[in-house]
Design a protein around this motif. Structure first.
Motif, PDB file in Angstrom:
ATOM      1  N   THR A 205      27.741  -2.629  68.496  1.00  0.00           N
ATOM      2  CA  THR A 205      27.578  -1.672  69.593  1.00  0.00           C
ATOM      3  C   THR A 205      28.785  -1.717  70.509  1.00  0.00           C
ATOM      4  OG1 THR A 205      26.423  -3.315  70.960  1.00  0.00           O
ATOM      5  CG2 THR A 205      25.076  -1.912  69.522  1.00  0.00           C
ATOM      6  N   GLU A 206      29.118  -0.574  71.082  1.00  0.00           N
ATOM      7  CA  GLU A 206      30.254  -0.463  72.012  1.00  0.00           C
ATOM      8  C   GLU A 206      29.793   0.275  73.260  1.00  0.00           C
ATOM      9  OE1 GLU A 206      33.210   1.558  69.750  1.00  0.00           O
ATOM     10  OE2 GLU A 206      33.765  -0.223  68.595  1.00  0.00           O
ATOM     11  N   PHE A 207      28.884  -0.339  73.979  1.00  0.00           N
ATOM     12  CA  PHE A 207      28.260   0.310  75.118  1.00  0.00           C
ATOM     13  C   PHE A 207      28.969  -0.003  76.431  1.00  0.00           C
ATOM     14  CE2 PHE A 207      24.970   0.345  78.464  1.00  0.00           C
ATOM     15  CZ  PHE A 207      24.664   1.689  78.430  1.00  0.00           C
ATOM     16  N   CYS A 208      29.362  -1.263  76.612  1.00  0.00           N
ATOM     17  CA  CYS A 208      29.931  -1.695  77.896  1.00  0.00           C
ATOM     18  C   CYS A 208      31.448  -1.846  77.799  1.00  0.00           C
ATOM     19  CB  CYS A 208      29.309  -3.025  78.333  1.00  0.00           C
ATOM     20  SG  CYS A 208      27.512  -2.973  78.521  1.00  0.00           S
ATOM     21  N   THR A 209      32.113  -1.689  78.928  1.00  0.00           N
ATOM     22  CA  THR A 209      33.562  -1.884  78.990  1.00  0.00           C
ATOM     23  C   THR A 209      33.921  -3.357  79.081  1.00  0.00           C
ATOM     24  OG1 THR A 209      33.473  -1.569  81.398  1.00  0.00           O
ATOM     25  CG2 THR A 209      33.978   0.366  80.052  1.00  0.00           C
ATOM     26  N   SER A 210      32.967  -4.186  79.450  1.00  0.00           N
ATOM     27  CA  SER A 210      33.177  -5.632  79.552  1.00  0.00           C
ATOM     28  C   SER A 210      32.575  -6.325  78.348  1.00  0.00           C
ATOM     29  CB  SER A 210      32.547  -6.174  80.843  1.00  0.00           C
ATOM     30  OG  SER A 210      32.434  -7.578  80.806  1.00  0.00           O
ATOM     31  N   ARG A 211      33.295  -7.275  77.769  1.00  0.00           N
ATOM     32  CA  ARG A 211      32.795  -8.013  76.605  1.00  0.00           C
ATOM     33  C   ARG A 211      31.559  -8.824  76.968  1.00  0.00           C
ATOM     34  NH1 ARG A 211      35.566 -10.319  71.744  1.00  0.00           N
ATOM     35  NH2 ARG A 211      37.179  -8.864  72.345  1.00  0.00           N
ATOM     36  N   VAL A 212      31.566  -9.451  78.159  1.00  0.00           N
ATOM     37  CA  VAL A 212      30.413 -10.252  78.587  1.00  0.00           C
ATOM     38  C   VAL A 212      29.175  -9.377  78.732  1.00  0.00           C
ATOM     39  CG1 VAL A 212      29.476 -11.682  80.442  1.00  0.00           C
ATOM     40  CG2 VAL A 212      31.858 -11.965  79.734  1.00  0.00           C
ATOM     41  N   LEU A 213      29.340  -8.211  79.379  1.00  0.00           N
ATOM     42  CA  LEU A 213      28.213  -7.304  79.546  1.00  0.00           C
ATOM     43  C   LEU A 213      27.748  -6.729  78.213  1.00  0.00           C
ATOM     44  CD1 LEU A 213      28.720  -5.198  82.793  1.00  0.00           C
ATOM     45  CD2 LEU A 213      26.928  -6.840  82.276  1.00  0.00           C
ATOM     46  N   GLU A 214      28.678  -6.535  77.289  1.00  0.00           N
ATOM     47  CA  GLU A 214      28.302  -6.040  75.965  1.00  0.00           C
ATOM     48  C   GLU A 214      27.397  -7.042  75.255  1.00  0.00           C
ATOM     49  OE1 GLU A 214      27.884  -3.336  73.055  1.00  0.00           O
ATOM     50  OE2 GLU A 214      29.123  -3.000  74.833  1.00  0.00           O
ATOM     51  N   HIS A 215      27.710  -8.323  75.390  1.00  0.00           N
ATOM     52  CA  HIS A 215      26.864  -9.358  74.799  1.00  0.00           C
ATOM     53  C   HIS A 215      25.488  -9.369  75.466  1.00  0.00           C
ATOM     54  CE1 HIS A 215      30.605 -11.788  73.295  1.00  0.00           C
ATOM     55  NE2 HIS A 215      30.386 -10.668  72.622  1.00  0.00           N
ATOM     56  N   LEU A 216      25.472  -9.207  76.794  1.00  0.00           N
ATOM     57  CA  LEU A 216      24.194  -9.140  77.502  1.00  0.00           C
ATOM     58  C   LEU A 216      23.407  -7.915  77.062  1.00  0.00           C
ATOM     59  CD1 LEU A 216      22.217 -10.137  79.663  1.00  0.00           C
ATOM     60  CD2 LEU A 216      23.538  -8.832  81.360  1.00  0.00           C
ATOM     61  N   TYR A 217      24.098  -6.804  76.894  1.00  0.00           N
ATOM     62  CA  TYR A 217      23.446  -5.574  76.449  1.00  0.00           C
ATOM     63  C   TYR A 217      22.797  -5.769  75.082  1.00  0.00           C
ATOM     64  CZ  TYR A 217      23.134  -0.915  74.357  1.00  0.00           C
ATOM     65  OH  TYR A 217      22.698   0.210  73.708  1.00  0.00           O
ATOM     66  N   ARG A 218      23.504  -6.412  74.171  1.00  0.00           N
ATOM     67  CA  ARG A 218      22.951  -6.650  72.836  1.00  0.00           C
ATOM     68  C   ARG A 218      21.746  -7.580  72.901  1.00  0.00           C
ATOM     69  NH1 ARG A 218      28.847  -7.502  69.815  1.00  0.00           N
ATOM     70  NH2 ARG A 218      29.491  -5.290  69.928  1.00  0.00           N
ATOM     71  N   ALA A 219      21.788  -8.547  73.805  1.00  0.00           N
ATOM     72  CA  ALA A 219      20.634  -9.442  73.969  1.00  0.00           C
ATOM     73  C   ALA A 219      19.435  -8.681  74.518  1.00  0.00           C
ATOM     74  CB  ALA A 219      20.993 -10.601  74.889  1.00  0.00           C
ATOM     75  N   VAL A 220      19.677  -7.780  75.464  1.00  0.00           N
ATOM     76  CA  VAL A 220      18.595  -6.965  76.016  1.00  0.00           C
ATOM     77  C   VAL A 220      18.024  -6.041  74.955  1.00  0.00           C
ATOM     78  CG1 VAL A 220      18.038  -5.155  77.684  1.00  0.00           C
ATOM     79  CG2 VAL A 220      19.451  -7.091  78.381  1.00  0.00           C
ATOM     80  N   VAL A 221      18.897  -5.418  74.156  1.00  0.00           N
ATOM     81  CA  VAL A 221      18.441  -4.558  73.070  1.00  0.00           C
ATOM     82  C   VAL A 221      17.579  -5.357  72.088  1.00  0.00           C
ATOM     83  CG1 VAL A 221      19.192  -3.269  71.028  1.00  0.00           C
ATOM     84  CG2 VAL A 221      20.314  -2.888  73.231  1.00  0.00           C
ATOM     85  N   GLY A 222      18.017  -6.578  71.784  1.00  0.00           N
ATOM     86  CA  GLY A 222      17.237  -7.436  70.902  1.00  0.00           C
ATOM     87  C   GLY A 222      15.851  -7.718  71.463  1.00  0.00           C
ATOM     88  N   PHE A 223      15.768  -7.897  72.773  1.00  0.00           N
ATOM     89  CA  PHE A 223      14.476  -8.148  73.414  1.00  0.00           C
ATOM     90  C   PHE A 223      13.587  -6.917  73.337  1.00  0.00           C
ATOM     91  CE2 PHE A 223      11.545  -8.846  76.956  1.00  0.00           C
ATOM     92  CZ  PHE A 223      11.173 -10.164  76.739  1.00  0.00           C
ATOM     93  N   ILE A 224      14.163  -5.739  73.550  1.00  0.00           N
ATOM     94  CA  ILE A 224      13.389  -4.494  73.455  1.00  0.00           C
ATOM     95  C   ILE A 224      12.854  -4.303  72.045  1.00  0.00           C
ATOM     96  CG2 ILE A 224      13.548  -1.975  73.588  1.00  0.00           C
ATOM     97  CD1 ILE A 224      15.579  -2.311  75.825  1.00  0.00           C
ATOM     98  N   LEU A 225      13.670  -4.657  71.044  1.00  0.00           N
ATOM     99  CA  LEU A 225      13.263  -4.481  69.648  1.00  0.00           C
ATOM    100  C   LEU A 225      12.104  -5.392  69.253  1.00  0.00           C
ATOM    101  CD1 LEU A 225      16.754  -4.119  67.919  1.00  0.00           C
ATOM    102  CD2 LEU A 225      15.018  -2.331  68.211  1.00  0.00           C
TER     103      LEU A 225
END
Length: 372
Positions: A250-270
């Motif tokens: 995924t390429e959602f956030c401009t920050s690498r740290v936030l992108e990792h957080l975003y993927r973790a949140v997506v994983g939680f939603i799934l």
């Protein structure tokens, strides 16, 4: 006509106001419930109730701040919101309330103005979609875990209170509202997809989500009642889902740290429901996902019966089994009905969860949002 060309109506303004009421009511009822637990000596329950609120709030404030900064660079945000202002409002955990204020203010001005610029509806819908995405994050990080916790307390410890029921009811309404509001906001903000029709299609989509998420909540509660160590299995499911988000790159956030957080949140939603994380063809992943989820949901009462046979004598066991079976069937039925007959698509559109076969390359944050 692109969905973004539609006007922001009075009804949509009222829906935004109602969404704010649901948000404040959800957070407020959970905080009051935490205080009640603490006063009654249930420190663990109070701490868990409060932790879910804080974790969700911190996460969405981080995303909200980052999006404000990104928009400020692109001159899409109000110039009077300086970096210090942004840091302050998000440190105080009121970034979402600020977004609600901005959206209600701008949309009200647009409604009252007889000379609205053509780009104004797009700006307003962009604000609405950003807010709906953050609300959806908050819903799955806070409202869903709260429901699992409160159902567990009621079933396992037979502890009930009016405030408990109020908190659960508000959380449930918040889940339903945030899920459908996000779906509608996203589709009307993207020019290459048709807007989601109101009426029967919206009702069917809502039913699909409610009747698949609710048995998920009940089954996970039963697993926790079987053993608190089952939370480790839930963590494993989250880990697998998060790894999938990393594999999808995924390429959602401009920050690498936030992108990792975003993927973790997506994983939680799934863990609770399916979302298309890149707007690509998801027929196979969705099919495999719901096969696993249904099997996992049905395994909960079976294992509880085999490993904890005394549960069969409780007044909740048979009703929950019946509800899980019925709700799973209804949810999958509404899922099939929606995507076979009611899903808004153009004649040339391929079956890719509502996205065109040759979707434009992502240019804005909206293009990278969860698509289903």
């Amino acid at each position: 006509m692109a969905s973004t060309g539609s006007k922001f109506t009075i009804f949509r303004w009222l829906c935004t106001l109602l969404g704010l009421i649901f948000y404040v009511g959800d957070i407020g009822s959970d905080l009051l419930l935490s205080v009640q637990y603490f006063r009654n000596g249930h420190v663990t329950w109070a701490a868990l109730t409060l932790v879910f609120v804080l974790i969700a709030s911190v996460c969405i404030q981080m995303f909200s701040y980052a999006w404000f900064k990104d928009d400020k660079k692109n001159e899409e945000n109000d110039k009077d919101l300086s970096t210090c202002h942004l840091i302050g409002i998000h440190a105080l955990q009121i970034g979402i309330l600020t977004r609600y204020y901005q959206l209600l203010k701008k949309s009200f001005k647009a409604l009252c103005s007889s000379k609205t610029q053509e780009e104004e509806p797009l700006r307003i819908f962009t604000l609405a979609t950003d807010l709906s995405m953050l609300r959806m994050f908050e819903t799955f990080l806070e409202s869903v875990p709260q429901l699992i916790l409160q159902v567990y307390i009621i079933l396992e410890h037979n502890h009930r209170s009016n405030l408990q029921y109020i908190s659960m009811a508000v959380s449930f309404v918040n889940i339903a509202w945030a899920t459908v509001d996000y779906r509608r906001c996203l589709r009307r903000s993207l020019p290459y997809v048709n807007e989601m029709p109101s009426g029967i299609p919206t009702a069917v989509y809502l039913s699909y989500k409610v009747f698949t998420i609710t048995p998920r909540i009940l089954s996970l509660t039963l697993f926790i009642m079987l053993s608190t160590f089952s939370t480790l299995a839930m963590a494993l499911i989250w880990l697998v889902a998060t790894i999938w988000a990393f594999v999808e790159n995924t390429e959602f956030c401009t920050s690498r740290v936030l992108e990792h957080l975003y993927r973790a949140v997506v994983g939680f939603i799934l863990v609770f429901t399916f979302f298309n994380i890149k707007g690509e063809n998801t027929k196979v992943p969705m099919t495999l996902y719901y096969i696993f989820i249904v099997c996992h949901n049905l395994a909960a009462p079976i294992l509880l019966f085999l490993l904890k046979p005394e549960s069969e004598g409780t007044d909740y066991f048979l009703p929950i089994i019946f509800f899980i079976l019925l709700s799973n069937s209804l949810g999958l039925g509404f899922l099939g009905l929606y995507y076979s007959l009611l899903h808004p698509r153009r004649p040339e559109e391929d079956e890719v969860d509502g996205m065109e076969k040759r979707k434009p390359e992502p240019k804005t944050r909206l293009d990278r949002f969860l698509q289903i």
